[in-house]
Design a protein around this motif. Structure first.
Motif, PDB file in Angstrom:
ATOM      1  N   UNK A  84      43.098  66.058  23.401  1.00  0.00           N
ATOM      2  CA  UNK A  84      44.421  66.040  24.012  1.00  0.00           C
ATOM      3  C   UNK A  84      45.247  64.889  23.465  1.00  0.00           C
ATOM      4  N   UNK A  85      46.541  65.123  23.285  1.00  0.00           N
ATOM      5  CA  UNK A  85      47.429  64.114  22.703  1.00  0.00           C
ATOM      6  C   UNK A  85      48.751  64.082  23.463  1.00  0.00           C
ATOM      7  N   UNK A  86      49.286  62.896  23.667  1.00  0.00           N
ATOM      8  CA  UNK A  86      50.621  62.750  24.272  1.00  0.00           C
ATOM      9  C   UNK A  86      51.667  63.082  23.222  1.00  0.00           C
ATOM     10  N   UNK A  87      52.667  63.863  23.617  1.00  0.00           N
ATOM     11  CA  UNK A  87      53.764  64.216  22.718  1.00  0.00           C
ATOM     12  C   UNK A  87      55.086  63.795  23.355  1.00  0.00           C
ATOM     13  N   UNK A  88      56.173  63.967  22.620  1.00  0.00           N
ATOM     14  CA  UNK A  88      57.491  63.606  23.150  1.00  0.00           C
ATOM     15  C   UNK A  88      57.839  64.403  24.400  1.00  0.00           C
TER      16      UNK A  88
END
Length: 299
Positions: A84-88
């Protein structure tokens, strides 16, 4: 298949399906990612859940998914979520097959992974006659010869609790007891033996406990054993994103199933006491709150 969603739910068992139902009825574009390996798979029957008492866990899930599938904005993807990755605009989730999906909100209904002790027969009986919860399974083994395979505070907790279902109890600490003097006195005052000899094997017939054999070859006839093995989070993605884990090893959530990471929720066994009913309730709450946040962001 679409790659962008308003909510991604990782985990499609009771909690995840319950969240998906609430969001589908809210007309949200939802993706449920699940690989079909629930942690209660060994358990033949589910109890203490109104309208479904005694049903097979898989049957409950099958009915639930068929109902959720009727909501056209909810899609399912059969795979493991691995990153999982944080995006804008929110978050992205990558699956084992290399697919990537983006979302505004994330709900983790990923459950727990039990770590079986290295005792012959334990894993074969787990969820059948080696059980962890009297509210889920205690009625079926009421008044039977029952062992408690635990030590210290956990053994004391089980002894006080299980004595409500059966008085024929024996504690097996599987090594030197770590019970306090007061705990030991309380237990022995209730005529519950404490056996400290290490356990060699749990004898069973197709997962049904028959006896427990100790390293000194003493044998105790039993029909059920309570034990709470160690566990870890089934998914490490919440921790990757910065979600806090409490001292019990569960994801920390507030009363609205929110983690400490904005836009990320958790429900079911990964964040509360193991119970089908509680998983369903927490999943509904997570779905409702996620929808509320989405509304507030645009209204």
């Amino acid at each position: 298949m679409d790659k962008s969603f308003e909510v991604i739910i990782v985990g499609g068992s009771y909690a995840g399906l319950s969240a998906a139902l609430a969001l589908g009825r809210s007309m949200r574009k939802v993706l449920v990612i699940d690989a079909g390996h629930p942690c209660n798979a060994p358990t033949p029957h589910s109890h203490n859940f109104l309208t479904q008492d005694g049903a097979r866990p898989a049957e409950i899930s099958e009915v639930a998914q068929s109902q959720v599938e009727q909501y056209e904005t909810v899609q399912f993807y059969n795979d493991f979520a691995i990153e999982g990755t944080k995006t804008t605009g929110g978050y992205s989730i990558q699956t084992k097959d290399g697919s990537t999906f983006t979302t505004k909100k994330l709900i983790f209904a990923t459950g727990l992974k039990d770590i079986m002790p290295e005792i012959d027969g334990f894993a074969a009986c787990w969820g059948k006659s080696v059980i962890h919860c009297p509210y889920c399974h205690g009625y079926e083994v009421r008044h039977k010869k029952t062992g408690i395979l635990a030590n210290g505070e956990k053994a004391h907790h089980y002894a006080t609790l299980i004595s409500n279902w059966t008085k024929d109890l024996t504690i097996f600490t599987n090594g030197p007891s770590t019970l306090t003097e007061d705990q030991t006195k309380q237990i022995t005052n209730h005529q519950i033996p404490i056996i400290q000899t290490p356990v060699k094997r749990i004898g069973h017939a197709e997962g049904q406990v028959q006896n427990i054999l100790l390293n000194d070859d003493r044998e105790y006839i039993l029909e059920a054993i309570y034990s709470g093995p160690d566990f870890v989070q089934q998914s490490n993605i919440p921790e990757q994103l910065g979600c806090e884990i409490n001292e019990q090893g569960l994801l920390h959530v507030d009363g609205f199933q929110m983690t400490n990471v904005p836009g990320v929720y958790a429900c079911g066994d990964n964040s509360t006491m193991r119970s089908v009913a509680l998983a369903v309730a927490s999943g509904t709450k997570a779905g409702v709150v996620a929808n509320k946040e989405l509304i507030e962001e645009v209204f």
